[in-house]
Design a protein around this motif. Sequence first.
Motif, PDB file in Angstrom:
ATOM      1  N   PRO A  70       0.802  -1.231   0.000  1.00 51.62           N
ATOM      2  CA  PRO A  70       0.000   0.000   0.000  1.00 51.62           C
ATOM      3  C   PRO A  70       0.830   1.274   0.000  1.00 51.62           C
ATOM      4  O   PRO A  70       0.420   2.286  -0.585  1.00 51.62           O
ATOM      5  N   GLU A  71       2.014   1.238   0.636  1.00 50.96           N
ATOM      6  CA  GLU A  71       2.829   2.444   0.665  1.00 50.96           C
ATOM      7  C   GLU A  71       3.319   2.828  -0.728  1.00 50.96           C
ATOM      8  O   GLU A  71       3.461   4.016  -1.045  1.00 50.96           O
ATOM      9  N   GLN A  72       3.562   1.819  -1.580  1.00 46.30           N
ATOM     10  CA  GLN A  72       3.949   2.120  -2.963  1.00 46.30           C
ATOM     11  C   GLN A  72       2.774   2.699  -3.735  1.00 46.30           C
ATOM     12  O   GLN A  72       2.940   3.636  -4.521  1.00 46.30           O
ATOM     13  N   ILE A  73       1.594   2.144  -3.527  1.00 44.78           N
ATOM     14  CA  ILE A  73       0.404   2.672  -4.208  1.00 44.78           C
ATOM     15  C   ILE A  73       0.195   4.129  -3.823  1.00 44.78           C
ATOM     16  O   ILE A  73      -0.045   4.988  -4.679  1.00 44.78           O
ATOM     17  N   ALA A  74       0.292   4.418  -2.522  1.00 44.53           N
ATOM     18  CA  ALA A  74       0.088   5.784  -2.043  1.00 44.53           C
ATOM     19  C   ALA A  74       1.089   6.738  -2.686  1.00 44.53           C
ATOM     20  O   ALA A  74       0.730   7.844  -3.116  1.00 44.53           O
ATOM     21  N   ARG A  75       2.340   6.306  -2.782  1.00 43.98           N
ATOM     22  CA  ARG A  75       3.380   7.168  -3.336  1.00 43.98           C
ATOM     23  C   ARG A  75       3.138   7.442  -4.820  1.00 43.98           C
ATOM     24  O   ARG A  75       3.291   8.576  -5.284  1.00 43.98           O
ATOM     25  N   VAL A  76       2.746   6.415  -5.559  1.00 45.10           N
ATOM     26  CA  VAL A  76       2.483   6.597  -6.990  1.00 45.10           C
ATOM     27  C   VAL A  76       1.306   7.551  -7.211  1.00 45.10           C
ATOM     28  O   VAL A  76       1.359   8.434  -8.081  1.00 45.10           O
ATOM     29  N   LEU A  77       0.249   7.405  -6.429  1.00 47.94           N
ATOM     30  CA  LEU A  77      -0.902   8.297  -6.573  1.00 47.94           C
ATOM     31  C   LEU A  77      -0.546   9.729  -6.190  1.00 47.94           C
ATOM     32  O   LEU A  77      -1.008  10.688  -6.822  1.00 47.94           O
ATOM     33  N   GLU A  78       0.273   9.882  -5.149  1.00 51.24           N
ATOM     34  CA  GLU A  78       0.674  11.229  -4.715  1.00 51.24           C
ATOM     35  C   GLU A  78       1.488  11.948  -5.784  1.00 51.24           C
ATOM     36  O   GLU A  78       1.364  13.161  -5.947  1.00 51.24           O
ATOM     37  N   THR A  79       2.310  11.196  -6.509  1.00 54.34           N
ATOM     38  CA  THR A  79       3.179  11.834  -7.504  1.00 54.34           C
ATOM     39  C   THR A  79       2.495  11.991  -8.866  1.00 54.34           C
ATOM     40  O   THR A  79       2.804  12.927  -9.607  1.00 54.34           O
ATOM     41  N   SER A  80       1.563  11.099  -9.187  1.00 55.45           N
ATOM     42  CA  SER A  80       0.910  11.176 -10.505  1.00 55.45           C
ATOM     43  C   SER A  80      -0.406  11.943 -10.465  1.00 55.45           C
ATOM     44  O   SER A  80      -0.818  12.535 -11.450  1.00 55.45           O
ATOM     45  N   TRP A  81      -1.104  11.904  -9.342  1.00 53.04           N
ATOM     46  CA  TRP A  81      -2.391  12.586  -9.141  1.00 53.04           C
ATOM     47  C   TRP A  81      -3.309  12.429 -10.366  1.00 53.04           C
ATOM     48  O   TRP A  81      -3.722  13.383 -11.020  1.00 53.04           O
ATOM     49  N   VAL A 107      -2.919 -11.193  -6.194  1.00 53.78           N
ATOM     50  CA  VAL A 107      -2.547 -10.126  -7.120  1.00 53.78           C
ATOM     51  C   VAL A 107      -3.778  -9.514  -7.788  1.00 53.78           C
ATOM     52  O   VAL A 107      -3.988  -8.289  -7.742  1.00 53.78           O
ATOM     53  N   ASN A 108      -4.605 -10.346  -8.417  1.00 51.55           N
ATOM     54  CA  ASN A 108      -5.717  -9.831  -9.217  1.00 51.55           C
ATOM     55  C   ASN A 108      -6.843  -9.245  -8.374  1.00 51.55           C
ATOM     56  O   ASN A 108      -7.432  -8.222  -8.733  1.00 51.55           O
ATOM     57  N   THR A 109      -7.160  -9.899  -7.262  1.00 51.19           N
ATOM     58  CA  THR A 109      -8.259  -9.429  -6.422  1.00 51.19           C
ATOM     59  C   THR A 109      -7.746  -8.557  -5.287  1.00 51.19           C
ATOM     60  O   THR A 109      -8.198  -7.422  -5.099  1.00 51.19           O
ATOM     61  N   GLY A 110      -6.768  -9.076  -4.539  1.00 45.49           N
ATOM     62  CA  GLY A 110      -6.222  -8.303  -3.435  1.00 45.49           C
ATOM     63  C   GLY A 110      -5.547  -7.024  -3.900  1.00 45.49           C
ATOM     64  O   GLY A 110      -5.671  -5.969  -3.267  1.00 45.49           O
ATOM     65  N   GLY A 111      -4.828  -7.095  -5.023  1.00 44.76           N
ATOM     66  CA  GLY A 111      -4.179  -5.909  -5.556  1.00 44.76           C
ATOM     67  C   GLY A 111      -5.182  -4.851  -5.983  1.00 44.76           C
ATOM     68  O   GLY A 111      -4.969  -3.653  -5.779  1.00 44.76           O
ATOM     69  N   THR A 112      -6.289  -5.285  -6.576  1.00 42.91           N
ATOM     70  CA  THR A 112      -7.345  -4.342  -6.958  1.00 42.91           C
ATOM     71  C   THR A 112      -7.953  -3.698  -5.726  1.00 42.91           C
ATOM     72  O   THR A 112      -8.211  -2.490  -5.698  1.00 42.91           O
ATOM     73  N   ALA A 113      -8.179  -4.499  -4.676  1.00 42.39           N
ATOM     74  CA  ALA A 113      -8.740  -3.958  -3.434  1.00 42.39           C
ATOM     75  C   ALA A 113      -7.814  -2.901  -2.832  1.00 42.39           C
ATOM     76  O   ALA A 113      -8.263  -1.831  -2.389  1.00 42.39           O
ATOM     77  N   ALA A 114      -6.515  -3.198  -2.812  1.00 41.33           N
ATOM     78  CA  ALA A 114      -5.555  -2.254  -2.242  1.00 41.33           C
ATOM     79  C   ALA A 114      -5.499  -0.960  -3.050  1.00 41.33           C
ATOM     80  O   ALA A 114      -5.441   0.142  -2.488  1.00 41.33           O
ATOM     81  N   LEU A 115      -5.532  -1.094  -4.377  1.00 39.00           N
ATOM     82  CA  LEU A 115      -5.504   0.092  -5.234  1.00 39.00           C
ATOM     83  C   LEU A 115      -6.762   0.928  -5.029  1.00 39.00           C
ATOM     84  O   LEU A 115      -6.695   2.164  -4.904  1.00 39.00           O
ATOM     85  N   LEU A 116      -7.913   0.286  -4.957  1.00 44.80           N
ATOM     86  CA  LEU A 116      -9.165   1.008  -4.750  1.00 44.80           C
ATOM     87  C   LEU A 116      -9.165   1.774  -3.432  1.00 44.80           C
ATOM     88  O   LEU A 116      -9.649   2.910  -3.366  1.00 44.80           O
ATOM     89  N   ARG A 117      -8.643   1.160  -2.374  1.00 50.26           N
ATOM     90  CA  ARG A 117      -8.610   1.837  -1.074  1.00 50.26           C
ATOM     91  C   ARG A 117      -7.846   3.152  -1.160  1.00 50.26           C
ATOM     92  O   ARG A 117      -8.287   4.182  -0.632  1.00 50.26           O
ATOM     93  N   GLU A 118      -6.692   3.116  -1.816  1.00 51.75           N
ATOM     94  CA  GLU A 118      -5.887   4.333  -1.913  1.00 51.75           C
ATOM     95  C   GLU A 118      -6.509   5.349  -2.875  1.00 51.75           C
ATOM     96  O   GLU A 118      -6.417   6.556  -2.654  1.00 51.75           O
ATOM     97  N   VAL A 119      -7.146   4.867  -3.931  1.00 50.82           N
ATOM     98  CA  VAL A 119      -7.826   5.776  -4.849  1.00 50.82           C
ATOM     99  C   VAL A 119      -8.956   6.507  -4.118  1.00 50.82           C
ATOM    100  O   VAL A 119      -9.113   7.731  -4.245  1.00 50.82           O
ATOM    101  N   GLU A 120      -9.740   5.771  -3.334  1.00 47.48           N
ATOM    102  CA  GLU A 120     -10.826   6.388  -2.567  1.00 47.48           C
ATOM    103  C   GLU A 120     -10.284   7.446  -1.611  1.00 47.48           C
ATOM    104  O   GLU A 120     -10.910   8.486  -1.401  1.00 47.48           O
ATOM    105  N   ARG A 121      -9.124   7.193  -1.058  1.00 46.73           N
ATOM    106  CA  ARG A 121      -8.558   8.102  -0.063  1.00 46.73           C
ATOM    107  C   ARG A 121      -7.928   9.334  -0.701  1.00 46.73           C
ATOM    108  O   ARG A 121      -8.052  10.442  -0.167  1.00 46.73           O
ATOM    109  N   GLN A 122      -7.279   9.161  -1.850  1.00 42.65           N
ATOM    110  CA  GLN A 122      -6.483  10.260  -2.408  1.00 42.65           C
ATOM    111  C   GLN A 122      -7.106  10.934  -3.624  1.00 42.65           C
ATOM    112  O   GLN A 122      -7.004  12.153  -3.771  1.00 42.65           O
ATOM    113  N   VAL A 123      -7.677  10.141  -4.533  1.00 40.43           N
ATOM    114  CA  VAL A 123      -8.211  10.724  -5.781  1.00 40.43           C
ATOM    115  C   VAL A 123      -9.617  10.179  -6.053  1.00 40.43           C
ATOM    116  O   VAL A 123      -9.854   9.505  -7.064  1.00 40.43           O
ATOM    117  N   PRO A 124     -10.576  10.453  -5.160  1.00 40.51           N
ATOM    118  CA  PRO A 124     -11.900   9.844  -5.271  1.00 40.51           C
ATOM    119  C   PRO A 124     -12.704  10.277  -6.486  1.00 40.51           C
ATOM    120  O   PRO A 124     -13.732   9.664  -6.794  1.00 40.51           O
TER     121      PRO A 124
END
Length: 199
Positions: A70-81, A107-124
């Motif tokens: 999740p920390e990598q997902i957060a960092r990518v979203l913060e820099t790419s917005w 990967v396919n399900t858990g990774g999507t869930a993790a990405l969605l969580r960070e998207v909801e938090r940072q770029v809803p």
Amino acid sequence: MSSGDTGAEPVAVPEPDRPALTSPGRVLITGASGFVGRAVSAGFESAGHRVTGTSTSGTDSTTALDLNRPEQIARVLETSWPTLIIHLAGIQSVRDAWEDPEKTFRVNTGGTAALLREVERQVPEAHFVLASTAAVYGNPSGSQPFTEADPLKPRSPYGASKAAAEVLVLEAAARTGLPVTIARLFNQIGPDQPAGQVP
């Protein structure tokens, strides 16, 4: 209009309004180093959009992103917005999915869930596009083509992991209003396609 109605033309139901990239936008493409990802990235770049592509290991043209971190997902979203997210990353081989179903769901399900969580938090307000698969339908039972109204009957870990990812995306949309699109891809073919993906 139901199938029993007569005497009138069917009424087309419009799709909900979706954010359109009519002017240059910020596009995040996960799995950008893959066969489909390379083509999608090139298309958006040629149209003038600012593209951030990711891959598991990172290359000269992509940013490293492990969807189970999740920390990598957060960092990518913060820099790419991003204003648009094309989620292509994941295990794509049905054979590989059978060999390691646990990893496939992680990967396919858990990774999507993790990405969605960070998207909801940072770029809803970003438009989230999930690349799913025709494998969610299972095996065809007749000569008629599949439609979106057909039930989901996946018959492989790959198809089941993508069907579960679809559920997560639709739940996020219903709960938060996140704009989403699910694209159920059938077989693709084109230049530079890996031998293992040729139908």
